[in-house]
Scaffold this active site. Structure first.
Site, PDB file in Angstrom:
ATOM      1  N   GLU A 210       0.825  -1.216   0.000  1.00  0.00           N
ATOM      2  CA  GLU A 210       0.000   0.000   0.000  1.00  0.00           C
ATOM      3  C   GLU A 210       0.859   1.266   0.000  1.00  0.00           C
ATOM      4  OE1 GLU A 210      -2.938  -0.273  -0.727  1.00  0.00           O
ATOM      5  OE2 GLU A 210      -3.398  -2.335  -0.191  1.00  0.00           O
TER       6      GLU A 210
ATOM      7  N   TRP B 145       0.269  -5.980 -12.719  1.00  0.00           N
ATOM      8  CA  TRP B 145      -0.441  -6.412 -13.933  1.00  0.00           C
ATOM      9  C   TRP B 145      -1.193  -5.257 -14.602  1.00  0.00           C
ATOM     10  CZ3 TRP B 145      -1.981  -7.145  -9.004  1.00  0.00           C
ATOM     11  CH2 TRP B 145      -3.278  -6.785  -8.659  1.00  0.00           C
TER      12      TRP B 145
ATOM     13  N   ASP C  26       2.107 -12.790   1.867  1.00  0.00           N
ATOM     14  CA  ASP C  26       3.232 -12.011   2.404  1.00  0.00           C
ATOM     15  C   ASP C  26       4.574 -12.703   2.187  1.00  0.00           C
ATOM     16  OD1 ASP C  26       1.434 -10.108   3.227  1.00  0.00           O
ATOM     17  OD2 ASP C  26       2.183 -10.003   5.286  1.00  0.00           O
TER      18      ASP C  26
END
Length: 314
Positions: A225, A236, A285
């Site tokens: 973020e 993408w 993660d």
């Protein structure tokens, strides 16, 4: 590797199309799929403020010029961070240790000192980057709330229902709260309103200790973020075989989930090996652990004089 050359008009078109491919964890489950609502929030902000697309187009034009001219940050950028904790339960009132663990993860990931950086495949080792940006916890603001769960409408950033941001032109504001809806977090891209600027995180994905759980327990949601907050796109490009506006990342079919086995090939033109370990993909993660030099250049460009976040630069 792809080459990028977009006009401001094409960029606006790219932004307008991106919401069509927004992924949230509600499509299967919060455990199975990462949920980042940054693109969804951007689309809503653009709908509410038609001038935002123009501001972001100008930021993109400046970014491209800065990257081509070599006008990038010469030295370290240090980001002061204020963490705003909104809680209804004791568990949501995350500890200072948990908050500091997230700052530690950001410092590791943005300075390539994370232990898994050495796992970068040889194919990508030449573009794997030390971004060279550091983060310092400046303050923690806490507020009790009756709200069971927040959403992506920025209510957690208002003084009435949440906590207003602290001097967002010179401070990265992060909110920890119960987001709900399978969303792990979202960020505001450069160019948005200062009243809502910053990064929002679900308290169960904040840091790498305390209340974190499941496959999003290493603090990489915030790394992803904050990447958006520094003007990075999903790898993408939020479209099938789309563009993330970076030249040294391979073209991806779409988002990747879990921890794909390497090499994972794209079906896009040239069938490149996808960089699934990039922080701007949607993997678990433990499956993400690198930025590229091209992404570093995009991030650097917003901090130079005249850049969208020049208040943080040197």
């Amino acid at each position: 590797m792809k080459k990028i050359l977009l006009s401001a008009a094409a960029l606006v078109l790219l932004f307008s199309c991106q919401n069509d491919t927004t992924e949230t964890a509600t499509e299967t489950s919060a455990v199975a799929k990462r949920g980042c609502a940054s693109q969804e929030v951007l689309a809503a902000q653009m709908k509410a403020d038609p001038t935002l697309a123009l501001r972001m187009s100008k930021i993109e034009a400046f970014t491209e010029k800065a990257m081509l001219s070599g006008r990038l940050v010469n030295g370290k950028v240090e980001i002061p961070v204020v963490v705003n904790v909104l809680y209804r339960t004791a568990a949501e009132n995350i500890s200072l240790d948990q908050i500091q663990s997230q700052i530690d993860v950001l410092n590791e990931d943005f300075n390539a000192t994370n232990s898994d950086f050495t796992s970068t495949p040889a194919l990508f080792s030449g573009v794997a980057a030390n971004v060279g940006i550091t983060f310092v916890l400046q303050n923690v603001v806490r507020k009790s709330t009756r709200t069971t769960s927040f959403s992506t409408n920025d209510a957690m950033k208002s003084a009435s229902k949440g906590i207003a941001p602290t001097t967002p032109s010179t401070v990265l504001n992060m909110w920890s709260c119960n987001l709900g809806g399978g969303i792990l977090g979202y960020a505001q891209f450069p160019g948005g309103s200062s009243a809502t600027d910053g990064v929002v995180m679900d308290n169960n994905a904040f840091g790498r200790t305390g209340t974190v759980s499941g496959v999003y327990n290493l603090g990489r949601t915030a790394t992803h973020e904050v990447g958006h907050w520094m003007n990075l796109r999903h790898i993408w490009g939020d479209a099938t075989c789309g563009s993330d506006l970076v030249s040294d990342t391979p073209t991806h079919n779409t988002a990747n989930y879990g921890v794909p086995a390497y090499p994972h090939y794209s079906t896009c033109t040239g069938t490149p090996v996808e960089m699934t370990m990039n922080y701007m993909d949607y993997t678990d993660d433990r499956g993400m652990y690198m930025f590229t030099n091209g992404q570093k250049s995009r991030m650097d460009a917003i901090f130079v004089s005249g850049g969208a976040r020049a208040g943080f630069g040197i």
